[in-house]
Design an enzyme around this catalytic site. Structure first.
Site: not given
Ligand code: IVH
Length: 665
Positions: A113, A115, A117, A225, A312, A406, A409, A422, A428
């Site tokens: 999936e 991740k 942010d 998720y 990551k 500026c 101007c 400015c 300006c």
């Molecule tokens: S699963 C028990 N799925 O990333 C584990 N986490 O660095 C449940 N996060 O704590 C987490 N996208 O805050 C999961 N698709 C995703 C995610 C995700 C972002 C975050 C979440 C987690 C952290 C871990």
């Protein structure tokens, strides 16, 4: 309407509004206009205030955010919120896969999936209703932020469909889409405020606000998720996410089907290349064993599950040469330094410029012209300069000094807090252009026949400098310009003519006094019935008004003190624009009470009767003299005649106290 009818209508509206919310915010496929949606919502709100016992905490009307809190309650997590082990290396992913295989004695299938942010949240649902939202906190207990989370439109307050456990928890990530974030920052810059640093901090900061209504204005979004429950209804993660989707949750659309390590590697490669095409930020990929029995077998370490890991992405960086620093003057006069770079490829796009924010940032980097710099693309579309390779600095390189004048101007810049401005906004050019653009905007004079390009054209031709110059334009001047045919000239002139009917408060907004937004303009128009009275108002008179602070008052006084602005007002007046309140209709504040009739009777604690009448009319309602079948509400004060009350009761007219009326508004 009988009680039963009201109940049925409230339920029907709730259902419809939930459906539309889901279509709009989760499926991205709206099927009605915003206006029709608002009408349904208004009807629901009215019914709920007339029959408060039918108001449910999960009603779609509760998404606007209620009372301001003094602090958050703390609550334990039913299932501890663990974090994930993470890695930047593919070898470690292969090692993770090996550990899983060894633990299970056979290969496993995984779901990959995105991740997201943002900031983690845990949502508790009981019998299909959202009852609690808790932040991660220390993983064992967190802040209860339910009121804030309810304002996030993509989180269902009431689940759809069926088959959900009576009690379960959904985990997800609250975030803001990149374009929404950028729009908010543009607004902040335009209001002379510091921009927010990045989408992630913005999301976590927003969840911690004590005013849910403010959170509701912040366009937060949420992906879910992870489903946690004592009931074992699903055999695997992908099945649980399919079900969650059918209940109305926004889940990861890009998730893989269950796959092996090779499939995951391909997924990682793909999103490393394409992540900048997403509408939101990701910082990696999460890999999860799909089968729930296998998850149980693998179990947990003290800190994290053995069945999942995060891969990551490295921040997208590149190294290049700083060629020059240039300075941009915004509409508000704020001056932003920009690094001009030797073009370099970064995450699939050629980068030539990077933001340097302000003087302090240039100092922090100790920037010299010709420096080898590292640029990084984070959440923001424009990359940032992260650092300098001092060892590679050319001998004799010149230190970057923030400009004093500026660039547009030549006026001397002034530093207010961290930002250079400015302040010579009358001459300006970018500020003049900005003011003209603001004047024609939809919420101001609504001159849609005059676009940005036309403004530049008119400005460069020397035809329009001040907003009042628009009204001096004539057919012959315009026809001589490039791309201006008979039809567009006529359109433009007709638009200008029509704008002479635009209300006083919108003209006040349109003339572009710093910090005078739509709401402040309305307040000013309400308290100062003509522009002459407003122009003569002192700082003290202005701050005496509740919503007007020192800064706004100062800007208003200073604006009207400038000779040039006095001339603008005189010219607008000469051309017949609305520069006083239209007392016949009076200011319309909202249409909340549209179509509703009121009778006012008795004396009230906080309002004179006339004031109440004005409030009703300003919000679109009507005030009648006697109770009849046409009356919707009787606004009842002390000492009201008993016959009126009796009649109202007989006719089933809803009776409101002063408090209830205020709530209704
Ligand atoms: S699963 C028990 N799925 O990333 C584990 N986490 O660095 C449940 N996060 O704590 C987490 N996208 O805050 C999961 N698709 C995703 C995610 C995700 C972002 C975050 C979440 C987690 C952290 C871990």
């Amino acid at each position: 309407m009988t009680e039963q009818e009201a109940f049925a209508r409230i339920q029907a509206l709730t259902h419809q509004l939930n459906e539309h919310n889901h279509r709009y915010y989760v499926l991205d496929e709206p099927s009605i206009s915003d206006q029709d949606f608002d009408l349904l919502m208004q009807e629901l709100q009215l019914l709920e205030s007339a029959w408060p016992r039918f108001l449910s905490p999960q009603s779609p009307s509760q998404r606007v955010g209620g009372q301001v809190l003094s602090k958050f309650e703390n609550a334990p997590h039913r299932f501890p919120m663990l974090s994930l082990g993470n890695t930047y290396s593919r070898e470690e992913l292969a090692a993770f896969d090996e550990r899983v295989q060894k633990g299970l004695g056979k290969p496993a299938l995984y779901v990959g999936e995105l991740k997201f942010d943002g900031v983690a949240i845990s949502l508790t649902y009981e019998k299909g209703k959202l009852v609690r939202a808790i932040t991660r906190g220390d993983g064992q207990k967190g802040d209860v932020v339910t009121a804030n989370v309810k304002t996030i439109r993509s989180i269902p307050l009431q689940l759809r469909g069926s088959g959900y456990p009576d009690f379960f928890e959904m985990r997800g990530e609250v975030f803001i889409q990149r374009n929404d974030f950028e729009k908010l920052n543009e607004l902040r810059l335009a209001a002379g405020e510091e921009p927010y640093a990045n989408p992630r901090n913005f999301a976590s900061g927003s969840l911690k606000l004590l005013n849910p209504a403010e959170v509701g204005r912040r366009k937060l979004d949420c992906f879910l998720y992870y489903l946690n429950s004592d009931e074992k209804r699903f055999a695997s993660h992908h099945q649980s996410m399919e079900a969650a989707k059918s209940w109305g949750f926004r889940v990861c659309e890009q998730a893989t089907a269950p796959t092996n390590l090779d499939g995951l590697m391909a997924f990682i490669d793909y999103w490393e290349q394409h992540r900048s095409e997403l509408r939101f930020d990701i910082d990696g990929i999460v890999i999860k064993v799909d089968d729930f029995n296998e998850r149980d077998e693998l179990g947990y370490t003290a800190k994290s599950p053995r069945w999942a890991i995060a891969y990551k992405y490295k921040p997208m960086t590149a190294s290049t040469i700083l060629e020059t620093v240039s300075y941009q003057v915004g509409r508000t006069g704020a001056v932003t330094p920009v690094a001009n770079l030797k073009p370099v490829l970064l995450a699939g796009t050629v980068v030539k410029r990077a933001s340097l924010f302000n003087e302090a940032e240039i100092e922090r980097l100790d920037l010299h012209v010709g420096d080898q710099v590292f640029v990084e693309k984070g959440g923001e579309i424009i990359p940032k300069v992260m650092g300098v390779d001092v060892a590679k600095r050319p001998v004799g390189a010149e230190k970057v000094q923030f400009i004093k004048l500026c660039p547009d101007c030549g006026s001397t810049l002034e530093k207010i807090e961290a930002i250079h401005y400015c302040l010579n906004d009358s001459i300006c050019p970018p500020q003049q252009l900005g003011r003209l653009e603001h004047f024609v905007a939809r919420k101001a004079m609504d001159l849609n026949s005059i676009g940005k390009e036309t403004i530049v054209q008119l400005f460069e031709a020397g035809l329009v400098r001040q907003v009042s110059d628009f009204y001096e334009l004539n057919y012959d001047d315009l026809l001589g310009l490039e791309r201006m045919g008979d039809k567009s000239v006529r359109n433009l002139l007709e638009g200008l003519e029509a704008s002479k009917q635009i209300s006083y408060e919108r003209v006040l907004f349109g003339i572009g006094i710093r910090l005078v937004g739509e709401t402040v303009a309305k307040t000013l128009a309400k308290h100062f019935p003509t522009v002459e009275i407003l122009a003569a108002a002192s700082q003290e008179e202005l701050v005496a008004i509740n919503e007007i602070g020192e800064k706004i008052a100062h800007n208003v006084v200073a604006w009207f003190a400038q000779e040039q602005n006095k001339l603008v007002i005189a010219n607008l007046k000469r051309h017949g624009l609305q520069l006083e309140r239209n007392t016949d209709e009076d200011v319309v504040v909202s249409d909340k009470l549209q179509g509703l009739s009121f009778v006012i009777s008795g004396v009230f604690e906080r309002h004179e009767r006339d004031e109440l009448k004005q409030l009703i009319e300003q919000n679109g309602g009507k005030v009648l003299s006697g109770v009849s079948g046409k009356t919707d509400y009787l606004l009842a004060g002390d000492g009201m005649g008993p016959s009126k009350l009796q009649k109202a009761q007989d006719l089933g007219v809803k009776i409101l106290t002063e408090n209830e009326f205020e709530e209704l508004l």
